[in-house]
Scaffold this motif. Structure first.
Motif, PDB file in Angstrom:
ATOM      1  N   ARG A   1       7.303   0.833  -7.788  1.00 52.60           N
ATOM      2  CA  ARG A   1       8.343   0.528  -7.282  1.00 52.60           C
ATOM      3  C   ARG A   1       8.067  -0.619  -6.250  1.00 52.60           C
ATOM      4  NH1 ARG A   1      12.190   3.862  -3.062  1.00 52.60           N
ATOM      5  NH2 ARG A   1      10.254   3.536  -1.816  1.00 52.60           N
ATOM      6  N   ALA A   2       6.762  -0.480  -5.785  1.00 50.97           N
ATOM      7  CA  ALA A   2       6.382  -1.581  -4.755  1.00 50.97           C
ATOM      8  C   ALA A   2       6.373  -2.904  -5.434  1.00 50.97           C
ATOM      9  CB  ALA A   2       5.152  -1.061  -4.440  1.00 50.97           C
ATOM     10  N   ILE A   3       6.230  -2.942  -6.804  1.00 50.18           N
ATOM     11  CA  ILE A   3       6.181  -4.233  -7.426  1.00 50.18           C
ATOM     12  C   ILE A   3       7.476  -4.716  -8.013  1.00 50.18           C
ATOM     13  CG2 ILE A   3       4.902  -5.709  -9.156  1.00 50.18           C
ATOM     14  CD1 ILE A   3       3.372  -4.833  -6.794  1.00 50.18           C
TER      15      ILE A   3
ATOM     16  N   GLN B   1       6.202  11.016  -8.921  1.00 49.87           N
ATOM     17  CA  GLN B   1       6.863  10.395  -7.782  1.00 49.87           C
ATOM     18  C   GLN B   1       5.997   9.426  -7.139  1.00 49.87           C
ATOM     19  OE1 GLN B   1       9.599   9.312  -6.882  1.00 49.87           O
ATOM     20  NE2 GLN B   1      10.022   9.260  -4.886  1.00 49.87           N
ATOM     21  N   ALA B   2       4.872   9.613  -6.940  1.00 54.85           N
ATOM     22  CA  ALA B   2       3.738   8.748  -6.107  1.00 54.85           C
ATOM     23  C   ALA B   2       3.701   7.584  -7.235  1.00 54.85           C
ATOM     24  CB  ALA B   2       2.536   9.618  -5.884  1.00 54.85           C
TER      25      ALA B   2
ATOM     26  N   ILE C   1       3.828  12.823   0.281  1.00 56.01           N
ATOM     27  CA  ILE C   1       3.108  13.895   0.142  1.00 56.01           C
ATOM     28  C   ILE C   1       2.962  14.592  -1.457  1.00 56.01           C
ATOM     29  CG2 ILE C   1       2.826  16.499   1.024  1.00 56.01           C
ATOM     30  CD1 ILE C   1       4.417  15.803   3.204  1.00 56.01           C
ATOM     31  N   THR C   2       1.529  14.654  -1.781  1.00 56.94           N
ATOM     32  CA  THR C   2       1.403  15.193  -3.030  1.00 56.94           C
ATOM     33  C   THR C   2       0.397  16.284  -3.167  1.00 56.94           C
ATOM     34  OG1 THR C   2      -0.545  13.778  -3.385  1.00 56.94           O
ATOM     35  CG2 THR C   2       1.781  13.024  -4.013  1.00 56.94           C
TER      36      THR C   2
ATOM     37  N   VAL D   1       0.726  -1.225   0.018  1.00 54.69           N
ATOM     38  CA  VAL D   1      -0.026  -0.089   0.108  1.00 54.69           C
ATOM     39  C   VAL D   1       0.828   1.353   0.052  1.00 54.69           C
ATOM     40  CG1 VAL D   1      -1.716   1.271   1.227  1.00 54.69           C
ATOM     41  CG2 VAL D   1      -1.778  -1.376   1.347  1.00 54.69           C
ATOM     42  N   ILE D   2       0.769   2.278  -0.885  1.00 54.45           N
ATOM     43  CA  ILE D   2       1.169   3.339  -1.003  1.00 54.45           C
ATOM     44  C   ILE D   2       0.235   4.427  -0.441  1.00 54.45           C
ATOM     45  CG2 ILE D   2       2.527   5.151  -2.356  1.00 54.45           C
ATOM     46  CD1 ILE D   2       3.676   2.358  -2.308  1.00 54.45           C
TER      47      ILE D   2
END
Length: 665
Positions: free
Chosen positions: A184-186, A177-178, A166-167, A112-113
């Motif tokens: 990137r989490a994958i 970036q988000a 933060i966005t 989870v992001i």
């Protein structure tokens, strides 16, 4: 490795208006779009949208609403990663009380992001840069993401939360970036690398990094010097490390290992020598702690590690198309790598690898190959007086391994640090060509093979084991030990014209009858060495029976060998004597050899190699005319090859001479 497609499900409170739909629109259109519809349809973003070379071919962004729970639950169950958005204190509280509880109740165990949106005021504090691009271009740079104190409780309570950011969709702040963090989490998951609960790298990560350190330590001194770190950086990220950045890393490691610091009991860096193994592990641990685990993954990927921290099977066992009856040999590139490996690990420069050197050499692998253990290495090849494998034996062993099981060779080349495609270390010979004359099939002459497989067949106590020992340069032993399990001996052999070949001699012990009956297995044989004890009257009848009972043996080149020729020759108790039987088969009479006559053994080994090169000369049932025709063709082909080589050499010298005359003028 790179995935074909990643599905990102974007969640957030609709009533509170957290701005998840605006984030998706801003990402796709690269601008803030007001007055959007409530829910956007799924959006597919191709790879070239992202600056990351590790991104998937396609990333699908799925907008959701918590007014339609059935659809939301379905999307979550098919997701790869969750992008969870909040924007104020009330929506922040619902992350722990509602959203995370929902994910767990659905049995969804996904990264989870967490994204705090509508942070427009942050732009007045600091200019934004795209950290993803900065980190990919310079993996050793400091992380530039802005963090918020309210993220800390979330990160501590929920292990599913990969990271927080933060966005602002309105100000286009950190939107790319988000999205990168979701990918990137994958592509670079932290879970396999780092255990956040105890703050340590996981055991498999440590093992992988230790192996990479070992392979990167070119001079094997236990330190990564500046050149070795630069080489590792180039291999992992395609560019050299900046000198100032390297110095800052070394200084940081030196400070961390100061007596009063966290790693005061460890030596992380030694001036003048380099970064230690502990220092390398601590450096990667710090990357994971700071959310910079893509740097560690960049190193791991360069050494072909998958998400499960195992080496990619496609790299270990690359697909190779090998025609029927063709064979696999080492290429010059493969031999060069193995020679350099031997020289590197022969620390005492005595020309042999002792047990300690051998263990250290194979430290980056699962251990000695199974085939080597089965063939009683190092006694299957050339060793010195201390029973240490020599360079000649080392190359012969790998030659045999490649010929018998090339997949073991490609696997271990990767384990041992061969950086190129393992297939470059191999070369595939042409398929054996067959000829037919008067209804008789036989093998055509061989021109492109350097490795030959010889099966040594015969009655027990016929001298087969002594023959194998003699081939490896060992002296004859009077002590008889019956061969139970198969034995093998491999060595190089020089023929006329200084041409080098490798010969593999195999005897099968108690498995011999089963091997002989297996016609498919016998096709792997280049030459049959049929051996009998000339001093034992009962010995030859075994060979006579085999030839008559198994017709497929007569399709192979064969050589009859009378062993123990230094003893009194006995009349064989058989329907036909050896010389008469070979006359019937239209092949040469038995060659008489003895362990006491080294020259006779050398003659035999040469004859075996020549029989493999010119099969017709030793194939039963072929008339002298057919043999002469094949021999003439073979000699003509060799002469033609030599002529081509001479013309090439003459042309090369002429060009050099012409260039020299031009330069002189």
């Amino acid at each position: 490795m790179t995935k074909e497609r990643i599905k990102v499900v974007v969640c957030g409170d609709d009533v509170l208006g957290v701005g998840k739909t605006s984030l998706i629109a801003c990402l796709v259109k690269d601008q803030y779009i007001p007055n959007l519809q409530d829910v956007l349809p799924p959006v597919t973003i191709p790879r070239d949208f992202s600056s990351s070379p590790y991104s998937p071919k396609n990333t699908v962004l799925v907008d959701t609403t918590n007014f339609d729970l059935s659809n939301l639950h379905g999307e979550l169950k098919s997701a790869d990663v969750i992008w969870l958005v909040y924007s104020d204190h009330e929506s922040y509280d619902r992350i722990a009380l509602y959203w995370m509880m929902m994910f767990r109740s659905l049995g969804v165990n996904l990264p989870v992001i967490v994204c705090k949106n509508k942070c427009d005021d942050y732009l007045t504090l600091k200019d934004s840069i795209d950290s993803s691009e900065a980190m990919m271009q310079n993996p050793f740079a400091e992380d530039t993401r802005i963090e918020d104190e309210e993220f800390i409780p979330i990160l501590r309570e929920f292990k599913e939360v990969e990271t927080c950011i933060i966005t602002s969709a309105k100000m286009k702040f950190n939107v790319n970036q988000a999205f990168y963090l979701c990918q990137r989490a994958i592509t670079h998951p932290v879970a396999p690398l780092f255990d956040a609960r105890v703050g340590e790298l996981k055991p498999l990560t440590v093992l992988a990094l230790k192996r990479i350190f070992l392979l990167s330590d070119i001079d094997q001194d236990g330190f990564l010097n500046d050149d070795e770190i630069s080489n590792l950086q180039k291999r992992s990220f395609g560019k050299s490390i900046d000198k100032n950045e390297l110095n800052s890393i070394k200084k940081a490691l030196a400070d961390l290992s100061a007596p009063s610091q966290e790693y005061g009991n460890f030596t992380l860096y030694v001036p003048g020598k380099g970064i230690t193994k502990d220092g390398f592990l601590v450096l990667n641990k710090i990357y994971s702690e700071k959310g910079r685990h893509e740097t560690t993954w960049g190193i791991l990927r360069a050494f072909h590690y998958t998400d499960s921290l195992s080496i990619n099977d496609k790299v270990l066992y690359p697909k190779i198309d090998i025609p029927d009856t063709a064979s696999v040999e080492l290429s010059p590139v493969g031999y060069r790598f193995l020679v350099e490996l031997f020289i590197t690990f022969d620390k005492d420069n005595d020309g042999g690898l002792n047990d300690q050197e051998l263990n250290f050499l194979f430290k980056s692998t699962p251990g000695l190959p199974k085939l080597w253990l089965e063939t009683n290495f190092p006694f299957s090849t050339v060793i010195n007086s201390q029973a240490f494998v020599t360079l000649q034996g080392w190359l012969a062993q790998w030659t045999m391994t490649t010929f018998l099981d090339y997949k073991t060779t490609t696997e271990y080349l990767v384990y041992l640090g061969f950086e190129k495609d393992a297939r470059l270390a191999l070369q595939i010979t042409k398929s054996r060509r067959q000829r037919r004359r008067n209804g008789k099939l036989y093998r055509a002459p061989v021109f492109d093979r350097k490795v030959f497989n010889c099966f040594v067949i015969g009655k027990a106590k016929g001298g087969k084991s002594s023959l194998l020992e003699s081939f490896l340069g060992r002296s004859f032993s009077e002590t008889y030990a019956p061969t139970i399990k198969p034995r093998i001996a491999v060595n190089s052999l020089e023929l006329k014209g200084s041409k080098q070949y490798y010969l593999i001699l195999q005897e099968f012990g108690e498995q011999e009858p089963a091997i002989i009956e297996n016609s498919a297995k016998m096709k792997e044989c280049d030459v049959l060495c049929l051996m009998y004890d000339s001093s034992d009257p009962e010995s030859f009848s075994r060979l006579f029976s085999l030839i008559n009972e198994h017709a497929h043996l007569q399709e192979l080149p064969m050589i009859f060998v009378a062993s123990k020729a230094d003893l009194d020759k006995q009349q064989q108790r058989c329907y036909v004597q050896p010389d008469d039987f070979t006359d019937q088969l239209l092949i040469d009479h038995p060659l008489h050899v003895s362990s006491a006559w080294p020259s006779s053994l050398n003659e035999l080994f040469i004859k075996i190699a020549e029989a493999a090169l010119e099969p017709a000369k030793n194939t039963p049932g072929l008339s002298p005319d057919v043999r002469k025709e094949d021999v003439d063709y073979w000699q003509y082909a060799l002469l033609a090859t030599s002529a081509v080589g001479f013309v090439s050499l003459f042309t090369f010298m002429a060009v050099k001479l012409t260039k020299g005359m031009r330069n002189g003028s």
